[in-house]
Design an enzyme around this catalytic site. Structure first.
Site, short mmCIF file in Angstrom:
data_model
loop_
_atom_site.label_atom_id
_atom_site.label_comp_id
_atom_site.label_asym_id
_atom_site.label_seq_id
_atom_site.Cartn_x
_atom_site.Cartn_y
_atom_site.Cartn_z
N HIS A 133 0.87 -1.18 0.00
CA HIS A 133 0.00 0.00 0.00
C HIS A 133 0.91 1.23 0.00
O HIS A 133 2.02 1.19 0.53
CB HIS A 133 -0.83 -0.05 1.28
CG HIS A 133 -1.89 0.99 1.42
ND1 HIS A 133 -1.62 2.28 1.79
CD2 HIS A 133 -3.23 0.93 1.26
CE1 HIS A 133 -2.75 2.97 1.85
NE2 HIS A 133 -3.74 2.17 1.53
N ASP A 210 3.12 -4.23 8.12
CA ASP A 210 1.89 -3.45 7.99
C ASP A 210 0.72 -4.43 8.14
O ASP A 210 0.41 -5.18 7.22
CB ASP A 210 1.90 -2.77 6.62
CG ASP A 210 0.55 -2.16 6.25
OD1 ASP A 210 -0.42 -2.32 7.01
OD2 ASP A 210 0.49 -1.53 5.17
N GLN A 213 -4.51 -4.98 7.15
CA GLN A 213 -5.52 -5.90 6.60
C GLN A 213 -5.46 -7.29 7.23
O GLN A 213 -6.20 -8.18 6.81
CB GLN A 213 -5.32 -6.03 5.07
CG GLN A 213 -5.50 -4.75 4.30
CD GLN A 213 -6.94 -4.25 4.29
OE1 GLN A 213 -7.88 -4.99 4.65
NE2 GLN A 213 -7.14 -3.01 3.90
N LYS A 236 -10.46 -0.45 10.51
CA LYS A 236 -10.60 -1.63 9.66
C LYS A 236 -10.98 -2.86 10.48
O LYS A 236 -11.12 -3.95 9.95
CB LYS A 236 -9.30 -1.90 8.90
CG LYS A 236 -8.98 -0.79 7.89
CD LYS A 236 -7.79 -1.15 7.04
CE LYS A 236 -7.21 0.04 6.31
NZ LYS A 236 -8.03 0.52 5.19
N CYS A 374 -4.85 2.55 -3.55
CA CYS A 374 -3.60 3.06 -2.97
C CYS A 374 -2.46 2.05 -3.16
O CYS A 374 -1.62 1.85 -2.28
CB CYS A 374 -3.75 3.39 -1.48
SG CYS A 374 -4.73 4.84 -1.21
C1 LIG Z 1 -2.42 -2.64 3.71
C2 LIG Z 1 -2.74 -1.25 4.17
N1 LIG Z 1 -1.78 -0.51 4.74
C3 LIG Z 1 -2.00 0.73 5.20
C4 LIG Z 1 -3.24 1.31 5.08
C5 LIG Z 1 -3.45 2.69 5.61
O1 LIG Z 1 -4.31 2.66 6.69
P1 LIG Z 1 -4.83 4.02 7.35
O2 LIG Z 1 -5.41 4.83 6.23
O3 LIG Z 1 -5.86 3.57 8.33
O4 LIG Z 1 -3.67 4.68 7.98
C6 LIG Z 1 -4.27 0.60 4.48
C7 LIG Z 1 -5.60 1.22 4.28
O5 LIG Z 1 -6.28 0.94 3.31
C8 LIG Z 1 -4.02 -0.72 4.03
O6 LIG Z 1 -4.97 -1.45 3.45
#
Ligand SMILES: Cc1ncc(COP(=O)(O)O)c(C=O)c1O
Length: 416
Positions: A133, A210, A213, A236, A374
């Site tokens: 992401h 990260d 998900q 999430k 993203c």
């Molecule tokens: C794999 C992953 N990393 C990071 C993020 C960023 O999360 P946040 O916008 O809650 O900071 C997301 C959000 O879609 C994500 O799916």
């Protein structure tokens, strides 16, 4: 304070009862029953979370950590209870390792700026994977520009799999940091993060995972995973927006300088010198998102009442069923076919741009995400500008899949 969810008495997983715990799911859009298949972007909140936040706001709110008065003490106790709840949920070693942030993005930026910026030398390598992401790419690009470090990328195959051999190939003597997703938001791929961590540690690199998900969909045991940093977001996992977590290894956090300055992260301030607060407060400058943390604790309570393993099994059933049914839709291609997947299905349909598809599905009441999610490098790799993405959560039902397939049929009629 948390309210037992309606399904609590049920023994087998009953998605219809779980669905009824989420008030928003009973609404209509465009005169049709809402079919919400966009939980990977942000999940909905159960009544128990909404009520926990509401009770906090009505009865307990005051600023934390600073007041001797009753409300401040209650708010502090609830905030710190939330931290303890998070610690237990992901099996972190201590609450000193649990830092509240605004979310995954902020957690990763914290590590990039506090850990990496102060250590990386020109030519040092930051190893990412091809399916990250943007939140796990851009903070590293910023720190690479600041330090002269270099970003390397582990490739994936056409299924969206990152295999350990390619990972080991890219891991070099200059690799200082490995940052990778636990689960890809665009493809659903589950990465072998335990093995990745083991290999990275053997080469002396520090590992950030990260987990945005992963945490809502599978058991995450940080003691077993043994990574150095793990980031995730409350919104999430059935909690509020604007709050998330960084879990970090205590010895590393101790050695890291504060990232932002302000209240809560200091012990004493004079114009000559400031001494910093102990962990985890050293990294929590300013008034935190107290109601958000309370909501996150209620979300964890909710997940644990259902059982994260039960949620996982339910979502895996839906994933298999949806994969089978979508595969039969003429012209539909699933993007991301890794053998280990979370409940995310990205797809394209011949002759229909994903945005048009999203609009038609929306008119049918079916909410899916369309776009690059993203993860523009992922789109580029698969040679598509965008995909449609259906994602499932604890409240998703088989009937949601049927509604999706029926709405796709409508879209094909319109564009046929
Ligand atoms: C794999 C992953 N990393 C990071 C993020 C960023 O999360 P946040 O916008 O809650 O900071 C997301 C959000 O879609 C994500 O799916």
């Amino acid at each position: 304070m948390s309210v037992a969810p309606a399904h609590a008495a049920a023994t087998a997983y009953d998605a219809n009862r779980v669905w009824r715990d989420f008030p928003i799911l009973t609404r209509e859009v465009h005169g049709r029953p809402l079919v919400f298949l966009d939980s990977a972007a942000s999940s909905q909140r159960p009544r128990s979370v909404i009520e926990a936040v509401d009770a906090y706001e009505r009865l307990h709110h005051a600023n934390v950590h600073r007041g001797v008065h009753q409300l401040s003490q209650e708010a502090t106790a609830m905030f710190e209870h939330a931290r303890a709840r998070v610690r237990a949920f992901v099996n972190a070693a201590s609450t000193r390792e649990v830092i509240f942030t605004r979310g995954t993005t902020e957690s990763i930026n914290l590590v990039a700026q506090s850990y990496a910026r102060t250590r990386l030398q020109p030519g040092d390598e930051i190893l990412l994977t091809a399916l990250e992401h943007h939140a796990n790419i851009v903070p590293w690009q910023l720190v690479a520009e600041q330090t002269g470090a270099v970003i390397k990328v582990v490739p994936m195959d056409r299924r969206g799999v990152i295999d350990l051999e390619s990972f080991a190939d890219k891991l070099g003597s200059r690799t200082r940091i490995v940052a990778c997703a636990h689960v890809s938001n665009a493809l659903g791929t589950v990465l072998p993060v335990r093995e990745i961590t083991r290999l990275a540690h053997a080469r002396g690199a520090v590992v950030l995972i990260d987990g945005a998900q992963a945490v809502p969909h599978q058991r995450v045991d940080l003691a077993k995973l043994d990574c150095d940093f793990y980031a995730f977001s409350a919104h999430k996992m059935y909690g509020p927006t604007g709050v998330g977590v960084l879990v970090g290894r205590e010895s590393l956090l101790e050695a890291m300088p504060p990232w932002q300055g302000g209240g809560d992260m200091i012990l004493t301030v004079s114009f000559e010198k400031t001494t910093y607060n102990e962990l985890p407060f050293k990294f929590e400058a300013g008034t935190p998102n107290i109601s958000g943390a309370v909501g996150l604790a209620a979300a964890i309570d909710y997940i644990e009442t259902l059982g994260i393993d039960n949620i996982h099994a339910h979502e895996q059933r839906l994933l298999a069923l949806a994969t089978e049914k979508l595969t039969r839709v003429p012209g539909l291609s699933i993007i991301g076919t890794a053998p280990q997947k979370a409940s995310v299905i990205s797809f394209t349909i011949d002759g229909i741009h994903p945005h048009d598809l999203g609009t038609i599905l929306d008119a049918e009441g079916v909410a899916v995400r369309t776009g690059h999610h993203c993860a523009m490098p992922v789109m580029e790799f698969f040679g598509v500008p965008a995909t449609a993405r259906a994602s499932f959560a604890c409240y998703s039902r088989e009937s949601d899949i049927d509604a999706l397939v029926a709405a796709l049929g409508k879209a094909r009629e319109v564009f046929g």
